[in-house]
Motif scaffolding. Structure first.
Motif, PDB file in Angstrom:
ATOM      1  N   UNK A   9    -101.281  58.435  27.110  1.00 37.23           N
ATOM      2  CA  UNK A   9    -101.181  58.264  28.465  1.00 37.23           C
ATOM      3  C   UNK A   9     -99.809  58.811  28.793  1.00 37.23           C
ATOM      4  N   UNK A  10     -99.531  59.095  29.987  1.00 31.69           N
ATOM      5  CA  UNK A  10     -98.147  59.571  30.420  1.00 31.69           C
ATOM      6  C   UNK A  10     -97.685  58.631  31.790  1.00 31.69           C
ATOM      7  N   UNK A  11     -96.420  58.078  31.686  1.00 31.53           N
ATOM      8  CA  UNK A  11     -96.019  57.129  32.561  1.00 31.53           C
ATOM      9  C   UNK A  11     -94.949  58.145  33.553  1.00 31.53           C
ATOM     10  N   UNK A  12     -95.060  58.266  34.707  1.00 33.94           N
ATOM     11  CA  UNK A  12     -93.949  58.717  35.678  1.00 33.94           C
ATOM     12  C   UNK A  12     -93.543  57.782  36.647  1.00 33.94           C
ATOM     13  N   UNK A  13     -92.008  57.561  36.622  1.00 33.59           N
ATOM     14  CA  UNK A  13     -91.354  56.950  37.551  1.00 33.59           C
ATOM     15  C   UNK A  13     -92.261  55.513  37.953  1.00 33.59           C
ATOM     16  N   UNK A  14     -92.555  54.949  37.027  1.00 33.28           N
ATOM     17  CA  UNK A  14     -93.158  53.564  37.286  1.00 33.28           C
ATOM     18  C   UNK A  14     -94.229  53.548  38.133  1.00 33.28           C
ATOM     19  N   UNK A  15     -94.890  54.500  38.766  1.00 31.49           N
ATOM     20  CA  UNK A  15     -95.770  54.630  39.789  1.00 31.49           C
ATOM     21  C   UNK A  15     -96.981  55.433  39.215  1.00 31.49           C
TER      22      UNK A  15
ATOM     23  N   UNK B 287    -100.945  51.764  18.042  1.00 38.64           N
ATOM     24  CA  UNK B 287    -100.542  52.459  19.101  1.00 38.64           C
ATOM     25  C   UNK B 287     -99.120  52.462  19.105  1.00 38.64           C
ATOM     26  N   UNK B 288     -98.396  53.409  19.831  1.00 39.24           N
ATOM     27  CA  UNK B 288     -96.968  53.656  19.996  1.00 39.24           C
ATOM     28  C   UNK B 288     -96.657  54.000  21.533  1.00 39.24           C
ATOM     29  N   UNK B 289     -95.525  53.267  21.997  1.00 37.92           N
ATOM     30  CA  UNK B 289     -95.406  53.575  23.202  1.00 37.92           C
ATOM     31  C   UNK B 289     -93.623  53.658  23.437  1.00 37.92           C
ATOM     32  N   UNK B 290     -93.380  54.322  24.567  1.00 40.26           N
ATOM     33  CA  UNK B 290     -91.891  54.448  24.928  1.00 40.26           C
ATOM     34  C   UNK B 290     -91.937  54.528  26.484  1.00 40.26           C
ATOM     35  N   UNK B 291     -91.059  54.585  26.929  1.00 38.32           N
ATOM     36  CA  UNK B 291     -90.730  54.885  28.435  1.00 38.32           C
ATOM     37  C   UNK B 291     -91.622  55.447  29.288  1.00 38.32           C
ATOM     38  N   UNK B 292     -92.158  56.637  28.688  1.00 34.66           N
ATOM     39  CA  UNK B 292     -93.023  57.499  29.197  1.00 34.66           C
ATOM     40  C   UNK B 292     -94.314  57.705  28.765  1.00 34.66           C
ATOM     41  N   UNK B 293     -94.493  57.431  27.479  1.00 35.07           N
ATOM     42  CA  UNK B 293     -95.838  57.702  26.901  1.00 35.07           C
ATOM     43  C   UNK B 293     -96.295  56.399  26.137  1.00 35.07           C
TER      44      UNK B 293
ATOM     45  N   UNK C 210     -94.029  50.345  18.176  1.00 33.97           N
ATOM     46  CA  UNK C 210     -95.436  50.196  17.283  1.00 33.97           C
ATOM     47  C   UNK C 210     -96.146  48.948  17.320  1.00 33.97           C
ATOM     48  N   UNK C 211     -97.386  49.297  17.441  1.00 28.60           N
ATOM     49  CA  UNK C 211     -98.432  47.972  17.418  1.00 28.60           C
ATOM     50  C   UNK C 211     -99.662  48.409  16.373  1.00 28.60           C
ATOM     51  N   UNK C 212    -100.117  47.345  15.788  1.00 29.24           N
ATOM     52  CA  UNK C 212    -101.221  47.787  14.856  1.00 29.24           C
ATOM     53  C   UNK C 212    -102.162  46.451  14.906  1.00 29.24           C
ATOM     54  N   UNK C 213    -103.344  46.522  15.240  1.00 33.99           N
ATOM     55  CA  UNK C 213    -104.434  45.593  15.060  1.00 33.99           C
ATOM     56  C   UNK C 213    -105.317  45.822  14.031  1.00 33.99           C
TER      57      UNK C 213
END
Length: 729
Positions: A672-678, A635-641, A600-603
């Motif tokens: 955002x969606x991240x897939x396979x680091x690419x 903001x919230x982020x994990x390995x894929x989102x 988690x991140x807060x500004x």
């Protein structure tokens, strides 16, 4: 024979002793060159011999075998490295790079010393590589959006139809903010009039924001602050390639690509981007709220490191743009006599940066840029056509001795405007400025650092300027940092930088501008002070907090403003530049809070500014300068989102003669969606609640052939939704 045997036996006995050496080794920080206490130095082959550096960062290795060719050095908070042993000296100096996960490795280039951001006596805010990577997918067409997220920066739209934007800092007019590209002032005068913020973020490493008066660094103009846009450099021999495709509901399509790679002692970065945006009338009044834009950018840079002590990079930047706004049926061809604003521009820039370390404590740098900017503009069926050639050259020498860094240098700036046949009364001019500067960074002790600077400039038209500056950093305890800075500045008159009219209905279009009367118009001079109190702490639980509270004050003597002239044309009264019969001052506070916990991140940012005129009869507020701006990001982020929500509030904003306008909120969200680091897929929505100035008042009035436009104080385009697909090799 017996003697020969005895000699051979003697050599075998003493050979191990003569093959051993004693070495004195000093271990330093690679950026600050400060001693590293407790660093471990050891051999990598048996027998293992090691030592630990003392309070001076010095260790002694005794009886070092002669076949040892390298030593391994490690320290808490630094990357472990192996260094070759030179035979020519008994004293070796090894420099360690700090580990990214322990110490912030962000360095600032705008101050010329390439110092770590935490070590600078002057306050600098950096939007780093991670911010640029995110912005390149969220808003890939320009950097204005990410800059506008900072509470102390207000993005001002300066035209209702062509989409041009400018930056306000500390409540002051856009002309008081200096913009650099890779430490080079490329956007001055005519060449900075349009599209400066249209730089795509894909090939950017970071953006450095220096708040307050810092004209001592690069000359006139940085009265409210300075922004340095820094390009990427190749970092690996493995190729890096990124491609991005974006499309929005405002019919904007972006196609950008970036490539980077090192080849031994050489390297290359290459950016290419194309933007195709169709003209859109959002409000239904017939006029474009979002202009037609066709823009192409090409930016290759070549890097060469012939030795460990010498570096050279050369870049070329090309921008070609066609921009068209106005009455939409006129753009479509059905009403050719209606109002149109058409701009065609080309920008060519060649820049270079060469540095050589003459010793371990001295570096010489020579850098510069040559650029041409050609712009044709048709406004109210009147043509303006001009070209500006610009040159910037700088040489400096940086010397480190003890706890001080002394940089001495000189620079030349040339701005030559040439008018082509058109319908304006503009005239050719050539401005040149010779400058010399000296800056001393002194780490007085563990808790006190001082940065003192002095610049002397000679302008061929407006005379001489002496600019002193002093900054002090105090470290009362580990989580606390206090910075105080006082500086002076100046701004020479220029027809093309007054983006904000001096009074209501005063026009700044080129066909109405009169040449500057250099006999009566004088340069502006300023003094400013900044105080910054920061608290930063990380906890073992993964929680970190950063709080920054700033206070600032700027005073500008006899500012230059645009005013009605006595002569007139069929478009109305001409516009001339004059020195105002009043001064300006800006006083305010800026609050910055950043919290991080695991994913988690807060500004949170809040800026309060009081900017007004200071004269015997005029004490009105500066127009288009919000007194209150609030910004927040979650903001919230994990390995894929990754999900984020941004909110900003703009309030207490005045136009001319203290006419107050409505306050408004601005919301944005991104997924955002991240897939396979690419692959990265981004859905972004700006201005979720569709706030527009047209909701409060009529923006355009009058006939479609000679329309009048209200000052722009709120968004015009309304809600913007875009989808981006990003691929990284």
């Amino acid at each position: 024979m017996k003697n020969l045997f005895l000699v051979s036996l003697f050599m075998l006995v003493i050979a191990p002793v003569f093959g051993q050496t004693n070495r004195i080794i000093r271990v330093e920080d690679s950026l600050t060159h400060e001693s590293i206490i407790g660093a471990t130095i050891r051999t990598s082959i048996k027998p293992i011999i090691g030592a630990v550096t003392d309070v001076n960062g010095v260790a002694r290795l005794n009886n070092l075998p002669g076949d040892v060719k390298s030593l391994t050095v490690s320290a808490v908070g630094y990357e472990t490295e192996s260094f070759p042993i030179t035979v020519t000296s008994d004293t070796l100096v090894f420099r360690l790079k700090s580990a990214n996960e322990v110490i912030d490795e962000v360095t600032v280039t705008a101050t010329r010393t390439n110092s770590r951001i935490d070590d600078l006596p002057i306050k600098v805010e950096v939007l780093g590589q991670e911010d640029m990577d995110e912005e390149s997918a969220v808003v890939p067409g320009n950097v204005s959006s990410i800059l506008g997220d900072i509470s102390i920066i207000h993005i001002q739209r300066t035209s209702a139809v062509n989409g041009n934007q400018a930056i306000r800092m500390q409540g002051l007019d856009p002309k008081y903010t200096q913009i650099l590209r890779d430490g080079l002032p490329l956007y001055e005068g005519f060449s900075g009039n349009l599209g400066v913020l249209q730089i795509p973020p894909l090939d950017l490493k970071q953006i450095e924001i220096v708040k307050g008066s810092v004209s001592t660094l690069y000359g006139g103009g940085a009265i409210g602050g300075m922004i340095n846009i820094v390009s990427k450099s190749p970092t690996s021999e493995k190729p890096e390639f990124t491609a991005l495709l974006n499309h929005s509901n405002l019919k904007e399509t972006n196609l950008n690509a970036y490539y980077s790679q090192r080849y031994g002692k050489t390297g290359l970065t290459l950016f290419s981007g194309y933007t195709n945006q169709q003209a859109v009338d959002v409000t239904g009044d017939g006029f474009t709220d979002s202009p037609q834009i066709k823009q192409f950018n090409f930016h290759p840079r070549f890097f060469w490191n012939p030795t460990d002590h010498t570096k050279l990079d050369i870049g070329y930047a090309f921008t070609n743009e066609h921009r068209e706004g106005g009455y939409l049926p006129a753009l479509e061809g059905s009403q050719p006599n209606a109002y149109r604003n058409i701009t065609d521009l080309q920008r060519h820039t060649i820049d270079f940066n060469a540095s050589h370390n003459t010793s371990e404590t001295n570096a010489v740098t020579f850098k510069g840029a040559v650029s041409t900017f050609h712009r044709q503009n048709t406004d109210y069926q009147k043509l303006s056509d001009g070209r500006q050639s610009s040159v910037y050259l700088e040489a400096n020498d940086l010397t480190r001795f003890g706890k001080q860094q002394l940089i001495v240098g000189a620079n030349l700036t040339v701005e030559a405007f040439r008018k082509n046949p058109d319908s304006t009364r503009l005239v050719d001019y050539t401005y040149s400025t010779m400058g010399a500067f000296v800056q001393d960074d002194w780490q007085v002790g563990e808790k006190v650092a001082i940065q003192a600077g002095l610049r002397v400039d000679h302008h061929n038209t407006f005379g001489n300027f002496l600019l002193p500056r002093l900054s002090v950093k105090l470290k009362p305890s580990e989580p606390w940092t206090v910075r105080l800075s006082v500086g002076t500045g100046y701004k020479t008159p220029n027809l093309f930088v007054n983006q904000t009219p001096g009074a209501l209905n005063v026009s700044l279009i080129f066909p109405r501008l009169l040449p500057i009367d250099v006999a009566t118009v004088k340069a502006e001079k300023s003094v400013g002070a900044n105080v910054d109190i920061a608290f930063a702490k990380s906890f073992e639980s993964g929680f970190s907090v950063q709080v920054d509270q700033a206070f600032y004050y700027t005073y500008v003597n006899t500012p230059i403003l645009s005013a009605f002239a006595s002569t007139s044309s069929n478009l109305g009264a001409y516009t001339q530049l004059i020195n105002a019969p009043y001064n300006l001052f800006s006083i305010g506070t800026d609050t910055y809070v950043r919290l991080e916990y695991k994913a988690y991140e807060l500004y949170f940012g809040y800026n309060h500014t009081l900017a007004r005129r200071d004269g015997p009869t005029d004490n009105t507020y500066l127009p288009l300068a919000p007194q209150d701006k609030f910004s927040t990001t979650v903001a919230w982020e994990n390995d894929h989102f990754r999900f984020g929500i941004e909110t900003s509030y703009v309030g207490t904003q005045y136009l001319y003669n203290n006419q107050k306008v409505a306050n408004y909120w601005f919301f944005a969200g991104a997924a955002e969606y991240h897939y396979n680091d690419h692959w990265r897929l981004v859905l972004n929505a700006e201005n979720l609640f569709n706030v527009k100035q047209a909701n409060y008042e009529t923006v355009v009035s009058g006939p479609v052939t000679q329309p009048s436009f209200r000052p722009i104080w709120a968004p015009l385009e309304g809600r913007i939704v875009n989808v981006a697909l990003k691929y990284t090799l």
